[in-house]
Design a protein around this motif. Structure first.
Motif, PDB file in Angstrom:
ATOM      1  N   ALA A  64     -28.345 -54.006  17.479  1.00 22.25           N
ATOM      2  CA  ALA A  64     -29.476 -53.173  17.061  1.00 22.25           C
ATOM      3  C   ALA A  64     -30.574 -54.030  16.439  1.00 22.25           C
ATOM      4  O   ALA A  64     -31.760 -53.823  16.703  1.00 22.25           O
ATOM      5  CB  ALA A  64     -29.006 -52.104  16.080  1.00 22.25           C
ATOM      6  N   LEU A  65     -30.192 -55.014  15.626  1.00 20.38           N
ATOM      7  CA  LEU A  65     -31.180 -55.905  15.011  1.00 20.38           C
ATOM      8  C   LEU A  65     -31.909 -56.733  16.072  1.00 20.38           C
ATOM      9  O   LEU A  65     -33.113 -56.931  15.992  1.00 20.38           O
ATOM     10  CB  LEU A  65     -30.514 -56.811  13.977  1.00 20.38           C
ATOM     11  N   ARG A  66     -31.170 -57.190  17.086  1.00 22.82           N
ATOM     12  CA  ARG A  66     -31.814 -57.908  18.194  1.00 22.82           C
ATOM     13  C   ARG A  66     -32.802 -56.998  18.918  1.00 22.82           C
ATOM     14  O   ARG A  66     -33.849 -57.446  19.396  1.00 22.82           O
ATOM     15  CB  ARG A  66     -30.769 -58.456  19.174  1.00 22.82           C
ATOM     16  N   GLY A  67     -32.479 -55.714  18.995  1.00 21.78           N
ATOM     17  CA  GLY A  67     -33.380 -54.753  19.623  1.00 21.78           C
ATOM     18  C   GLY A  67     -34.711 -54.670  18.895  1.00 21.78           C
ATOM     19  O   GLY A  67     -35.772 -54.631  19.521  1.00 21.78           O
ATOM     20  N   TYR A  68     -34.677 -54.657  17.556  1.00 23.92           N
ATOM     21  CA  TYR A  68     -35.916 -54.655  16.782  1.00 23.92           C
ATOM     22  C   TYR A  68     -36.744 -55.889  17.112  1.00 23.92           C
ATOM     23  O   TYR A  68     -37.946 -55.798  17.348  1.00 23.92           O
ATOM     24  CB  TYR A  68     -35.606 -54.649  15.275  1.00 23.92           C
ATOM     25  N   GLN A  69     -36.093 -57.043  17.147  1.00 22.52           N
ATOM     26  CA  GLN A  69     -36.810 -58.283  17.461  1.00 22.52           C
ATOM     27  C   GLN A  69     -37.380 -58.249  18.871  1.00 22.52           C
ATOM     28  O   GLN A  69     -38.520 -58.657  19.095  1.00 22.52           O
ATOM     29  CB  GLN A  69     -35.880 -59.483  17.303  1.00 22.52           C
ATOM     30  N   GLY A  70     -36.601 -57.776  19.817  1.00 21.77           N
ATOM     31  CA  GLY A  70     -37.050 -57.734  21.203  1.00 21.77           C
ATOM     32  C   GLY A  70     -38.266 -56.852  21.402  1.00 21.77           C
ATOM     33  O   GLY A  70     -39.191 -57.207  22.134  1.00 21.77           O
ATOM     34  N   ILE A  71     -38.290 -55.719  20.741  1.00 23.02           N
ATOM     35  CA  ILE A  71     -39.441 -54.823  20.873  1.00 23.02           C
ATOM     36  C   ILE A  71     -40.683 -55.470  20.275  1.00 23.02           C
ATOM     37  O   ILE A  71     -41.778 -55.364  20.824  1.00 23.02           O
ATOM     38  CB  ILE A  71     -39.128 -53.458  20.242  1.00 23.02           C
ATOM     39  N   CYS A  72     -40.529 -56.178  19.158  1.00 26.04           N
ATOM     40  CA  CYS A  72     -41.680 -56.865  18.561  1.00 26.04           C
ATOM     41  C   CYS A  72     -42.187 -57.981  19.461  1.00 26.04           C
ATOM     42  O   CYS A  72     -43.395 -58.176  19.592  1.00 26.04           O
ATOM     43  CB  CYS A  72     -41.317 -57.429  17.187  1.00 26.04           C
ATOM     44  N   VAL A 101     -28.485 -48.605  11.570  1.00 24.39           N
ATOM     45  CA  VAL A 101     -29.601 -49.539  11.365  1.00 24.39           C
ATOM     46  C   VAL A 101     -30.882 -48.712  11.399  1.00 24.39           C
ATOM     47  O   VAL A 101     -31.167 -48.043  12.383  1.00 24.39           O
ATOM     48  CB  VAL A 101     -29.621 -50.637  12.446  1.00 24.39           C
ATOM     49  N   GLN A 102     -31.641 -48.761  10.295  1.00 26.04           N
ATOM     50  CA  GLN A 102     -32.802 -47.890  10.178  1.00 26.04           C
ATOM     51  C   GLN A 102     -33.923 -48.551   9.394  1.00 26.04           C
ATOM     52  O   GLN A 102     -33.674 -49.434   8.573  1.00 26.04           O
ATOM     53  CB  GLN A 102     -32.409 -46.569   9.519  1.00 26.04           C
ATOM     54  N   PRO A 103     -35.156 -48.116   9.643  1.00 33.54           N
ATOM     55  CA  PRO A 103     -36.291 -48.672   8.900  1.00 33.54           C
ATOM     56  C   PRO A 103     -36.419 -48.024   7.532  1.00 33.54           C
ATOM     57  O   PRO A 103     -36.051 -46.863   7.341  1.00 33.54           O
ATOM     58  CB  PRO A 103     -37.492 -48.304   9.780  1.00 33.54           C
ATOM     59  N   GLY A 104     -36.950 -48.786   6.596  1.00 32.35           N
ATOM     60  CA  GLY A 104     -37.279 -48.244   5.283  1.00 32.35           C
ATOM     61  C   GLY A 104     -38.719 -47.753   5.285  1.00 32.35           C
ATOM     62  O   GLY A 104     -39.383 -47.742   6.320  1.00 32.35           O
TER      63      GLY A 104
END
Length: 127
Positions: A64-72, A101-104
């Motif tokens: 999930a964390l890699r997903g955040y990086q990939g989208i950016c 895994v969630q944004p603040g």
């Protein structure tokens, strides 16, 4: 004096057991419209995470964390979001979710260099 631009940021949190509400910070998202920048940096402290839940799916969290990086980053790793502008990708990533895994919440600041800012925030708020 260096010109500074407004930027927005949000922490990426891991909440291994939603019902308990306990979390650790595992990353930071930064968006700066003036610099046409969106970026993510992550750091998962597996020991701290396992203190909250010894049975947590660490591989799933890392994915999930890699997903955040990939989208950016955009490109092939961003999937359908690859065509979106940085602001739209940031808004999608910071939309509330009820997952592990969630944004603040979103905060603001001023920066001369958004890419350096994301590194500074990772050190200050995550590591």
């Amino acid at each position: 004096m260096n010109a500074r631009d407004v930027f927005e940021y949000a922490l990426v949190r891991v909440v291994p057991r939603i019902e308990r509400g306990e979390m650790i910070n595992a990353g930071v998202l930064v968006y700066c419209r003036a610099q046409s920048y969106v970026g993510a940096r992550v750091h998962l402290d597996e020991v701290r995470l396992r203190c909250l839940d010894p049975d947590v799916d660490v591989d799933g969290v890392r994915a999930a964390l890699r997903g955040y990086q990939g989208i950016c980053e955009g490109g092939d790793r961003a999937g359908q979001a690859a065509e979106d502008d940085p602001g739209r990708r940031f808004r999608w990533l910071t939309a509330p979710r009820s997952t592990i895994v969630q944004p603040g919440p979103i905060h603001t600041g001023l920066t001369a260099d958004a890419d350096r800012e994301v590194d500074r925030l990772l050190e200050l708020l995550v590591r």
